[in-house]
Write a protein that holds these residues in place. Structure first.
Motif, PDB file in Angstrom:
ATOM      1  N   THR A  27       6.623  -5.085   2.574  1.00 38.66           N
ATOM      2  CA  THR A  27       5.662  -5.353   1.495  1.00 38.66           C
ATOM      3  C   THR A  27       6.198  -4.952   0.125  1.00 38.66           C
ATOM      4  N   VAL A  79       0.874  -1.172   0.000  1.00 38.23           N
ATOM      5  CA  VAL A  79       0.000   0.000   0.000  1.00 38.23           C
ATOM      6  C   VAL A  79       0.915   1.226   0.000  1.00 38.23           C
ATOM      7  N   ARG A 105       5.481  -0.945   7.146  1.00 38.11           N
ATOM      8  CA  ARG A 105       5.381  -2.176   6.354  1.00 38.11           C
ATOM      9  C   ARG A 105       6.265  -2.150   5.102  1.00 38.11           C
ATOM     10  N   ARG A 123       0.742   4.419   0.528  1.00 38.05           N
ATOM     11  CA  ARG A 123       0.716   5.362   1.653  1.00 38.05           C
ATOM     12  C   ARG A 123       1.498   4.804   2.844  1.00 38.05           C
ATOM     13  N   GLN A 124       1.371   3.513   3.100  1.00 37.02           N
ATOM     14  CA  GLN A 124       2.081   2.910   4.222  1.00 37.02           C
ATOM     15  C   GLN A 124       3.590   2.907   3.986  1.00 37.02           C
ATOM     16  N   SER A 167       5.121  -8.188  -1.935  1.00 35.73           N
ATOM     17  CA  SER A 167       4.071  -7.978  -2.943  1.00 35.73           C
ATOM     18  C   SER A 167       4.456  -8.556  -4.301  1.00 35.73           C
ATOM     19  N   ASP A 183      -4.057   4.659  -1.118  1.00 42.19           N
ATOM     20  CA  ASP A 183      -4.514   3.642  -0.187  1.00 42.19           C
ATOM     21  C   ASP A 183      -4.887   2.332  -0.873  1.00 42.19           C
ATOM     22  N   VAL A 184      -4.755   2.253  -2.190  1.00 38.04           N
ATOM     23  CA  VAL A 184      -5.057   1.030  -2.932  1.00 38.04           C
ATOM     24  C   VAL A 184      -3.775   0.212  -3.050  1.00 38.04           C
ATOM     25  N   GLY A 185      -3.840  -1.027  -2.616  1.00 39.07           N
ATOM     26  CA  GLY A 185      -2.681  -1.890  -2.634  1.00 39.07           C
ATOM     27  C   GLY A 185      -2.321  -2.397  -4.016  1.00 39.07           C
ATOM     28  N   ASP A 238      -4.837   7.079  -5.977  1.00 35.10           N
ATOM     29  CA  ASP A 238      -5.256   6.667  -4.644  1.00 35.10           C
ATOM     30  C   ASP A 238      -4.107   5.947  -3.956  1.00 35.10           C
TER      31      ASP A 238
END
Length: 107
Positions: A14, A2, A11, A4-5, A18, A81-83, A79
């Protein structure tokens, strides 16, 4: 992953995990087919260890390029926040490397 993270420093693992995740079995089979066709050429160029390093490097480059395109507003909708999952973006680097090294190769 994600975006933003990752930008917040959360994280960060990821970024790598991913690359090995898939949405469904068709996504997995499609990526496996791509690696079957193009992966051996990349492995011929770099060897076993270099192949893994190239895979991880391209995956990280694809993730950062994705986040940069979000930041610059090149992706609609932007966006954060979309993974993102899967290795589909990094396969473009595999394909490009194959074109560069094997464009005159005879079957």
């Amino acid at each position: 992953m994600v975006p933003r993270q990752v930008v917040r420093g959360e994280r960060l693992y990821t970024l790598v995990t991913s690359m090995f995740m898939h949405a469904d079995w068709r996504h997995l089979l499609g990526n496996m087919l791509f690696l079957y066709i193009f992966g051996d050429n990349v492995e011929d160029v770099f060897g076993h260890g270099g192949y893994l390093a190239f895979y991880i490097t391209c995956g990280l480059a694809a993730a950062f390029t994705h986040m940069l395109s979000l930041y610059l507003g090149l992706t609609y909708p932007a966006d954060f926040d979309v993974g993102v999952l899967g290795a589909s973006e990094l396969f473009q680097e595999f394909w490009a490397l194959t074109l560069c090294f094997f464009q005159r190769r005879k079957s």
